[in-house]
Design an enzyme around this catalytic site. Structure first.
Site, short mmCIF file in Angstrom:
data_model
loop_
_atom_site.label_atom_id
_atom_site.label_comp_id
_atom_site.label_asym_id
_atom_site.label_seq_id
_atom_site.Cartn_x
_atom_site.Cartn_y
_atom_site.Cartn_z
N GLU A 257 -2.69 -9.08 3.91
CA GLU A 257 -2.98 -9.53 5.28
C GLU A 257 -4.42 -9.29 5.70
OE1 GLU A 257 -2.59 -5.22 5.81
OE2 GLU A 257 -1.65 -6.68 4.49
N CYS B 195 0.83 -1.20 0.00
CA CYS B 195 0.00 0.00 0.00
C CYS B 195 0.88 1.26 0.00
CB CYS B 195 -1.00 -0.03 1.15
SG CYS B 195 -2.39 1.10 0.91
N HIS C 212 -3.90 -5.07 0.31
CA HIS C 212 -3.45 -5.60 1.59
C HIS C 212 -3.57 -7.12 1.61
CE1 HIS C 212 -3.19 -1.94 4.29
NE2 HIS C 212 -3.60 -1.44 3.13
#
Length: 186
Positions: free
Chosen positions: A169, A80, A167
């Site tokens: 995660e 990001c 992202h």
């Protein structure tokens, strides 16, 4: 494997650290304004985390610009905000996105290279950003958003630098563990 996590003061850092540790790596976290005391030779890989702000603002990016030349040849992953910083350092422009994304799921198309090795050509990912990368000739685009065509992943010509706008995660991203595992195994 020892991994340096550069924390850009983001709440997602703990999730990223947890995912990377689950892949067997030893992760050391340091904030972006405390890099002058870090010896990059102690690490096999570096991850530049998500974070608030704009990579064009020196206050937001801390000491990353000065630290980056010390990483020559190391595996580096930017996520990001980290993706935007790496793209900017490789000559790409950063611009305001037509739409602000905050936890929105989007489908991306990828080329199966690097972090996308052995993954489907289209996957769903979570986007949290208001800036996007306008690619330069120094980056090779690996994935784009199917909804707006923006760059969602790239790698450098040398292959050791990878950026992810999304992202991995996030709970809403598919194949997050596999993407991070592929990075560590590159």
């Amino acid at each position: 494997m020892k991994v340096l996590m550069i924390d850009n003061y983001d709440s997602f850092v703990n999730n990223l650290v947890d995912y990377i540790r689950q892949e067997g790596a030893d992760v050391h976290v340091v904030t972006n304004d405390r890099l002058s005391d870090i010896d990059p030779e102690k690490y096999q890989a570096v991850v530049i985390s998500p974070g608030p702000g704009n990579p064009l603002n020196p206050c937001d990016r801390g000491e990353i610009m000065e630290f980056f030349p010390l990483l020559k040849g190391k595996k580096v992953l930017g996520i990001c905000f980290g993706h935007q910083i790496l793209a900017m350092m490789l000559g790409s422009k950063i611009k305001i996105s037509q739409k602000i994304y905050h936890g929105e799921v989007d489908r991306i198309s990828n080329d199966g290279y690097g972090v996308f090795r052995n993954l489907p050509g289209q996957i769903n990912v979570a986007r949290y950003h208001s800036l996007v990368v306008e690619p330069s000739e120094n980056i090779i685009v690996d994935a784009v958003s199917e909804s707006d065509g923006n760059v969602m992943a790239f790698h450098s010509a040398s292959g050791n630098i990878t950026g992810l706008q999304f992202h991995p995660e996030s709970y809403y991203s598919e194949f997050g563990h596999e993407i991070l595992r592929n990075f560590l195994e590159m």
